[in-house]
Design a protein around this motif. Structure first.
Motif, mmCIF file in Angstrom:
data_model
loop_
_atom_site.group_PDB
_atom_site.id
_atom_site.type_symbol
_atom_site.label_atom_id
_atom_site.label_comp_id
_atom_site.label_asym_id
_atom_site.label_seq_id
_atom_site.Cartn_x
_atom_site.Cartn_y
_atom_site.Cartn_z
ATOM 1 N N ASP A 39 1.848 10.267 -24.253
ATOM 2 C CA ASP A 39 1.833 11.386 -23.313
ATOM 3 C C ASP A 39 3.241 11.938 -23.085
ATOM 4 O O ASP A 39 4.201 11.491 -23.721
ATOM 5 C CB ASP A 39 1.170 10.968 -21.993
ATOM 6 N N GLU A 40 3.340 12.864 -22.159
ATOM 7 C CA GLU A 40 4.612 13.539 -21.875
ATOM 8 C C GLU A 40 5.670 12.588 -21.324
ATOM 9 O O GLU A 40 6.864 12.851 -21.456
ATOM 10 C CB GLU A 40 4.401 14.723 -20.924
ATOM 11 N N LYS A 41 5.267 11.481 -20.733
ATOM 12 C CA LYS A 41 6.244 10.508 -20.212
ATOM 13 C C LYS A 41 7.063 9.901 -21.350
ATOM 14 O O LYS A 41 8.208 9.502 -21.149
ATOM 15 C CB LYS A 41 5.543 9.391 -19.433
ATOM 16 N N ASP A 42 6.477 9.830 -22.532
ATOM 17 C CA ASP A 42 7.208 9.284 -23.673
ATOM 18 C C ASP A 42 8.451 10.108 -24.000
ATOM 19 O O ASP A 42 9.422 9.588 -24.538
ATOM 20 C CB ASP A 42 6.308 9.210 -24.914
ATOM 21 N N ALA A 59 11.067 9.003 -21.119
ATOM 22 C CA ALA A 59 11.259 7.569 -20.877
ATOM 23 C C ALA A 59 12.348 6.978 -21.765
ATOM 24 O O ALA A 59 12.669 7.502 -22.833
ATOM 25 C CB ALA A 59 9.948 6.820 -21.130
ATOM 26 N N ARG A 104 8.062 0.944 -21.790
ATOM 27 C CA ARG A 104 8.837 2.152 -21.506
ATOM 28 C C ARG A 104 9.228 2.137 -20.036
ATOM 29 O O ARG A 104 8.556 1.539 -19.195
ATOM 30 C CB ARG A 104 8.074 3.415 -21.882
ATOM 31 N N PHE A 157 10.799 4.731 -16.879
ATOM 32 C CA PHE A 157 11.198 6.074 -16.455
ATOM 33 C C PHE A 157 11.342 6.115 -14.942
ATOM 34 O O PHE A 157 10.739 5.327 -14.225
ATOM 35 C CB PHE A 157 10.259 7.168 -16.973
ATOM 36 N N ALA A 211 10.930 7.257 -11.217
ATOM 37 C CA ALA A 211 9.846 7.822 -10.415
ATOM 38 C C ALA A 211 10.447 8.783 -9.390
ATOM 39 O O ALA A 211 10.166 9.973 -9.414
ATOM 40 C CB ALA A 211 9.069 6.715 -9.717
ATOM 41 N N TYR A 231 11.579 3.135 -10.140
ATOM 42 C CA TYR A 231 11.349 3.281 -11.577
ATOM 43 C C TYR A 231 9.968 2.753 -11.925
ATOM 44 O O TYR A 231 9.463 1.847 -11.268
ATOM 45 C CB TYR A 231 12.392 2.489 -12.382
#
Length: 137
Positions: free
Chosen positions: A32-35, A38, A54, A56, A58, A63
């Protein structure tokens, strides 16, 4: 064991996640877009990728750690705990004060052993029960 951090989704992490979450567990929406935002962590043993997650941000000092995966033939050897420790070390170095995860309920006890506590109610992601969990650093 060697740990490497990446600012993009490396093929090594993609392959482990595809094997674990798509082929083994049947998830469809794994990537998804978080990849794209991240930091990706991959553990290697003798040059072979064996685990990944992964990380990322928050908000402020929080995080997320997600997509924690260990290759099937090496499970039960404390690799999940090791990659979480390495991710936590990274988060502490970034000034993080808490870690959130979205855990499959079947592995909730594993995360409790790593210092995480349930937060909120069980919810479903692709028909799989999950619970958000938190660890204060």
């Amino acid at each position: 064991m060697e740990f490497k951090f990446y600012g993009h989704l490396p093929n090594e992490a993609k392959e482990i996640r595809y094997e674990v979450f798509c082929k083994e567990q049947g998830f469809i929406n794994e990537f998804d877009e978080k990849d794209e935002v991240a930091t990706h962590l991959v553990a290697f043993e003798n040059g072979t990728p064996i685990a990944t997650c992964r990380i990322f941000k928050a908000e402020k000092e929080s995080y997320f750690i997600g997509r924690v995966a260990v290759v099937k033939n090496l499970r039960g050897k404390n690799l999940g705990a090791r990659i979480l420790e390495e991710a936590e070390h990274y988060i502490r170095n970034q000034g993080g004060k808490e870690i959130l995860i979205s855990a499959q309920t079947r592995v909730e006890e594993f995360y409790k052993k790593q210092g995480f506590a349930p937060l909120g109610e069980v919810y479903f992601d692709e028909d799989c029960p999950h619970i958000q969990m938190i660890k204060t650093l």
